[in-house]
Design an enzyme around this catalytic site. Structure first.
Site, PDB file in Angstrom:
ATOM      1  N   GLU A 146      71.118 -37.352  15.067  1.00  0.00           N
ATOM      2  CA  GLU A 146      70.456 -36.274  15.362  1.00  0.00           C
ATOM      3  C   GLU A 146      69.559 -36.386  16.720  1.00  0.00           C
ATOM      4  O   GLU A 146      68.953 -37.362  17.029  1.00  0.00           O
ATOM      5  CB  GLU A 146      69.335 -35.699  14.130  1.00  0.00           C
ATOM      6  CG  GLU A 146      68.973 -34.336  14.482  1.00  0.00           C
ATOM      7  CD  GLU A 146      67.776 -34.209  13.418  1.00  0.00           C
ATOM      8  OE1 GLU A 146      67.303 -33.021  13.687  1.00  0.00           O
ATOM      9  OE2 GLU A 146      67.280 -34.848  12.508  1.00  0.00           O
ATOM     10  N   GLU A 197      61.963 -28.382   9.841  1.00  0.00           N
ATOM     11  CA  GLU A 197      60.687 -27.526   9.888  1.00  0.00           C
ATOM     12  C   GLU A 197      60.685 -26.167  10.387  1.00  0.00           C
ATOM     13  O   GLU A 197      60.236 -25.149   9.891  1.00  0.00           O
ATOM     14  CB  GLU A 197      59.632 -28.387  10.467  1.00  0.00           C
ATOM     15  CG  GLU A 197      59.404 -29.542   9.915  1.00  0.00           C
ATOM     16  CD  GLU A 197      59.917 -30.858  10.595  1.00  0.00           C
ATOM     17  OE1 GLU A 197      59.670 -31.950  10.359  1.00  0.00           O
ATOM     18  OE2 GLU A 197      61.101 -30.671  11.140  1.00  0.00           O
ATOM     19  N   ASP A 233      69.193 -20.668  15.470  1.00  0.00           N
ATOM     20  CA  ASP A 233      68.620 -19.223  15.249  1.00  0.00           C
ATOM     21  C   ASP A 233      68.813 -18.131  16.430  1.00  0.00           C
ATOM     22  O   ASP A 233      68.524 -16.902  16.232  1.00  0.00           O
ATOM     23  CB  ASP A 233      67.237 -19.046  14.820  1.00  0.00           C
ATOM     24  CG  ASP A 233      66.211 -19.331  15.577  1.00  0.00           C
ATOM     25  OD1 ASP A 233      66.589 -20.106  16.674  1.00  0.00           O
ATOM     26  OD2 ASP A 233      65.069 -18.870  15.787  1.00  0.00           O
ATOM     27  N   ASP A 268      66.890 -26.417  22.327  1.00  0.00           N
ATOM     28  CA  ASP A 268      66.402 -25.568  23.275  1.00  0.00           C
ATOM     29  C   ASP A 268      67.449 -24.616  23.849  1.00  0.00           C
ATOM     30  O   ASP A 268      68.488 -25.192  24.415  1.00  0.00           O
ATOM     31  CB  ASP A 268      65.776 -26.361  24.512  1.00  0.00           C
ATOM     32  CG  ASP A 268      64.981 -25.426  25.355  1.00  0.00           C
ATOM     33  OD1 ASP A 268      65.378 -24.233  25.642  1.00  0.00           O
ATOM     34  OD2 ASP A 268      63.991 -25.929  26.154  1.00  0.00           O
ATOM     35  N   ASP A 288      65.547 -40.081  25.937  1.00  0.00           N
ATOM     36  CA  ASP A 288      66.228 -38.789  26.169  1.00  0.00           C
ATOM     37  C   ASP A 288      67.472 -38.773  25.872  1.00  0.00           C
ATOM     38  O   ASP A 288      68.324 -39.747  26.114  1.00  0.00           O
ATOM     39  CB  ASP A 288      66.026 -38.431  27.706  1.00  0.00           C
ATOM     40  CG  ASP A 288      66.697 -36.978  27.956  1.00  0.00           C
ATOM     41  OD1 ASP A 288      67.324 -36.383  27.148  1.00  0.00           O
ATOM     42  OD2 ASP A 288      66.460 -36.668  29.266  1.00  0.00           O
ATOM     43  N   GLU A 327      63.348 -24.497  10.939  1.00  0.00           N
ATOM     44  CA  GLU A 327      64.357 -23.510  10.268  1.00  0.00           C
ATOM     45  C   GLU A 327      63.403 -22.976   8.904  1.00  0.00           C
ATOM     46  O   GLU A 327      63.879 -21.765   8.825  1.00  0.00           O
ATOM     47  CB  GLU A 327      65.463 -24.274   9.429  1.00  0.00           C
ATOM     48  CG  GLU A 327      66.620 -23.660   8.734  1.00  0.00           C
ATOM     49  CD  GLU A 327      67.627 -24.441   8.543  1.00  0.00           C
ATOM     50  OE1 GLU A 327      68.756 -24.331   7.710  1.00  0.00           O
ATOM     51  OE2 GLU A 327      67.847 -25.751   8.756  1.00  0.00           O
TER      52      GLU A 327
END
Length: 214
Positions: free
Chosen positions: A44, A193, A154, A118, A96, A195
């Site tokens: 992830e 979190e 979202d 982002d 990163d 979501e």
């Protein structure tokens, strides 16, 4: 968003070097050595406070999970969750994740998760989006043949951009959900979190796709 520095983070990370590394180059091509058992590896990029990856590991002990996060104070919170869980199929990396193909050997990863990245809404920043063609090329380098990318957001604009980017890069879509939480795709869905907090304000979009086998 500016993250408040946690004075305890650096020391806590150093104390748990068995679960987290700040030197990923040392493990290129050998990530499985950090786990108790050799199993499929799923990563992830941008784990936030770690709720998703820790719960995924809890539900899927047959898979090894590796979470990447650049912000020290954020990954320290995720590390605390991991320590408290007692799981041995999760490892964390403070770095990163943008240049993921410098962190993993070709074909070392089975699946990749991008959760609520982002959106970089300004057009001039499009190349910074983690679903931009340049990043998709990096993912192709590290994923095994037919390895999947699972992306949730979202942000409608980022979702539409990502659909086009995946399609133009030649990925094959496995699932596309315009309202994940009110669809068959929500079965087994593990929430982040973010979501949990924002899903009541609008739909969650998800797509799962894979690169064609050559």
């Amino acid at each position: 968003m500016r993250v408040r520095k946690k004075p305890w983070a650096e020391g806590y990370i150093k104390t748990h070097s068995d679960l987290i590394t700040t030197n990923p180059a040392e493990h290129l091509g050998h990530w499985q050595e950090r786990f108790a058992t050799v199993q499929p590896l799923q990563i992830e990029i941008g784990i936030g406070k770690g709720q998703f990856i820790v719960e995924m590991a809890r539900q899927h002990p047959e898979i090894n999970f590796l979470g990447i996060e650049i912000q020290e104070s954020v990954i320290a919170v995720a590390l605390r969750k991991l320590v408290e869980s007692g799981l041995n199929n999760v490892q964390l990396v403070e770095t990163d994740g943008a240049n993921v193909d410098t962190l993993f050997a070709p074909g070392e990863v089975d699946q990749l998760f991008l959760n609520f990245s982002d959106p970089w809404p300004k057009t001039r920043h499009a190349k910074r989006r983690l679903t931009a063609p340049g990043f998709l090329g990096h993912y192709a380098n590290v994923l095994k043949p037919a390895g999947k990318i699972q992306f949730k957001t979202d942000n409608r604009g980022l979702f539409e951009y990502s659909l086009a980017s995946f399609n133009n890069t030649g990925l094959i879509f496995d699932e596309v959900w315009l309202d994940l939480h009110h669809s068959d795709g929500n079965v087994g869905n593990v929430q982040t979190e973010y979501e949990e907090k924002f899903s009541q304000k609008g739909p969650i979009y998800e797509l799962i796709a894979h690169f064609p086998q050559s």
